[in-house]
Design an enzyme around this catalytic site. Structure first.
Site, short mmCIF file in Angstrom:
data_model
loop_
_atom_site.label_atom_id
_atom_site.label_comp_id
_atom_site.label_asym_id
_atom_site.label_seq_id
_atom_site.Cartn_x
_atom_site.Cartn_y
_atom_site.Cartn_z
N LYS A 48 0.87 -1.18 0.00
CA LYS A 48 0.00 0.00 0.00
C LYS A 48 0.91 1.23 0.00
O LYS A 48 0.77 2.14 0.81
CB LYS A 48 -0.92 -0.06 1.24
CG LYS A 48 -2.04 0.93 1.26
CD LYS A 48 -3.10 0.75 0.20
CE LYS A 48 -4.00 1.96 0.18
NZ LYS A 48 -4.90 2.02 -0.97
N ASP A 96 -5.64 -3.16 -1.89
CA ASP A 96 -7.10 -3.02 -2.06
C ASP A 96 -7.52 -3.58 -3.42
O ASP A 96 -8.52 -4.30 -3.54
CB ASP A 96 -7.55 -1.55 -1.87
CG ASP A 96 -6.65 -0.53 -2.55
OD1 ASP A 96 -5.61 -0.92 -3.13
OD2 ASP A 96 -6.99 0.68 -2.51
N ASP A 107 -1.61 -11.70 6.50
CA ASP A 107 -2.56 -12.24 7.48
C ASP A 107 -3.99 -12.10 6.96
O ASP A 107 -4.77 -13.06 6.95
CB ASP A 107 -2.40 -11.48 8.80
CG ASP A 107 -3.44 -11.90 9.82
OD1 ASP A 107 -3.58 -13.11 10.04
OD2 ASP A 107 -4.13 -11.02 10.38
N ASP A 164 -6.95 -15.21 5.27
CA ASP A 164 -8.33 -15.56 5.62
C ASP A 164 -9.25 -15.38 4.41
O ASP A 164 -10.16 -16.18 4.18
CB ASP A 164 -8.83 -14.70 6.79
CG ASP A 164 -8.36 -15.23 8.16
OD1 ASP A 164 -7.28 -15.85 8.21
OD2 ASP A 164 -9.07 -15.02 9.17
C1 IPM Z 1 -2.65 -15.80 12.36
C2 IPM Z 1 -3.25 -14.98 13.47
C3 IPM Z 1 -2.17 -14.22 14.24
C4 IPM Z 1 -1.50 -13.27 13.27
C5 IPM Z 1 -2.68 -13.49 15.49
C6 IPM Z 1 -3.30 -14.45 16.47
C7 IPM Z 1 -1.64 -12.66 16.15
O1 IPM Z 1 -4.24 -14.14 12.98
O2 IPM Z 1 -1.81 -16.65 12.62
O3 IPM Z 1 -3.06 -15.62 11.21
O4 IPM Z 1 -1.98 -12.15 13.06
O5 IPM Z 1 -0.48 -13.64 12.73
MN MN Z 2 -4.74 -14.54 10.90
#
Ligand code: IPM
Ligand code: MN
Ligand code: NAD
Length: 352
Positions: free
Chosen positions: A186, A218, A242, A246
């Protein structure tokens, strides 16, 4: 030669899903893979009892005697500061300099891909997340808490060494697997992140066969949803990696499935940390409904790391098969609880 691993169930659903992974490991051991398991009772329970997080002597002993660690998850609502979770997780990631957080995203069945018109062949991504610096250096300050003049500050740190070694690992993987690489930052809003673009441009010259691109995070988030098939390797700083992990896990069916490895790839045989991408899921902890596949597939990555690629492949095949059969937990559309999903996995695994 006997190999040794440490296992930390941790908090919430961590012990539930790791318990199923250990059943799988037991089968692998019975097949002749000689791995010794050292279970460590670290987590919120121990912390609340006597303040223990992850003593440095213990961490050193694990480092010296184990080839890998399998972790469930850490984080408990009874410890709002997250102190124990930080010491355990960052103690290994940062303490052992595990600079590459590798998060492969592979859709195992068409039905689990939530995007209209996309199939499992459209979701084959590997995230290389920088794992030791960036926004996670933990140096921040607060002033005037609770007052109208309150100010909370935090730094982010990107070193040339840190950026370069992560990008090199990602480029090497892209080269070996014949995939394009997108680096995301970014830097239009946060000029300090411009170092990622500069280092990428320099390193890309060493990998002329890898198509590389720099994309603001983004725009990448949008493109991942619209056209996941355009992506192979994603290289990102700590925070963006991170978040995208997800997002990408959801593209492949959900968090319950996603595995990860924390590695120091510059040194062969270096200890690695393996854990599902998901957390301790306090909302479902203790109910016996958590999906164990993220933990089981993380065990697969661990076995690969320890030099047992055939077992790792069998785990991936069995995971795809239980999902195809619908013999899985509710988050994947099945009706099984954690232990039954583990049993179904073992049954299918035995046939692989
Ligand atoms: C992950 C988690 C961790 C991160 C947290 C718990 C600190 O979200 O392993 O993805 O942000 O790395
Ligand atoms: Mn995570
Ligand atoms: P989370 O990943 O624990 O949960 C997010 C959502 O996904 C929840 O609705 C949860 O029920 C669901 N989910 C997660 N894993 C699942 C599984 N195996 N089967 C079925 N559903 C599953 O994220 P969160 O709620 O933001 O975090 C909870 C705690 O976990 C926090 O303390 C956080 O810091 C911690 N955390 C730890 C790690 C780790 O140890 N590496 C990783 C992420 C979050």
């Amino acid at each position: 030669m006997t190999q040794r691993i440490a296992v930390i169930g941790g908090d919430g659903i961590g012990p539930e899903v790791v318990g199923q992974a250990l059943r799988v490991l037991e089968v692998v051991r019975r097949r002749g893979v000689d791995i010794d398991v050292w279970e460590l009772p670290l987590g919120a329970e121990l912390y609340l009892r006597d303040g223990t997080t992850f003593p440095s002597e213990l961490r050193d002993e694990v480092r010296q005697t184990c080839g890998a660690v399998l972790l469930g998850a850490v984080g408990d609502p009874r410890v709002p500061s997250g102190e124990h979770a930080h010491d355990i997780l960052m103690g290994m990631r940062q303490g052992w300099d595990l600079y590459a957080n590798v998060r492969p995203v592979r859709a195992l069945t068409d039905a689990l891909v939530p995007l209209r018109g996309k199939s499992k062949n459209d979701v084959k991504i590997v995230i290389f997340r920088e794992n030791t610096e960036g926004q996670y250096v933990g140096s921040g300050r607060e002033r005037g808490r609770g007052t109208p003049d309150e100010i909370a500050m935090s730094r982010e740190v990107h070193t040339r060494r840190g950026v370069e070694r992560l990008l090199r690992a990602a480029l090497q993987y892209a080269h070996q697997n014949n995939q394009p690489l997108v680096m995301t930052d970014k830097s239009n809003a946060i000029p300090a992140q411009g170092i990622w673009r500069r280092v990428l441009a320099e390193l890309a010259r060493d990998f002329p066969d890898v198509p590389t691109e720099a994309l603001y995070v983004d725009a990448l988030a949008a493109r991942l949803v619209q056209a996941p098939e355009r992506h192979g390797v994603i290289a990102a700083n700590n925070l963006f990696g991170d978040i995208l992990a997800d997002l990408c896990a959801a593209l492949a069916g959900g968090l319950g499935l996603a595995p990860s490895a924390n590695l120091h790839p510059a040194v062969a045989g270096h200890i690695g940390l393996f854990e599902p991408v998901h957390g301790s899921a306090p909302d479902i902890a203790g109910r016996g409904v958590a999906n164990p596949l993220g933990a089981i597939r993380s065990l697969g990555m661990l076995l690969q790391h320890l030099g047992h690629p055939a077992e790792a492949e069998r785990i991936e095949r069995a995971a795809a098969e239980v999902l195809r059969l619908g013999r899985c937990t509710a988050d994947m559309g099945g009706a099984l609880g954690t232990a039954d999903a583990g049993s179904a996995f073992l049954e299918v695994f035995a046939q692989q």
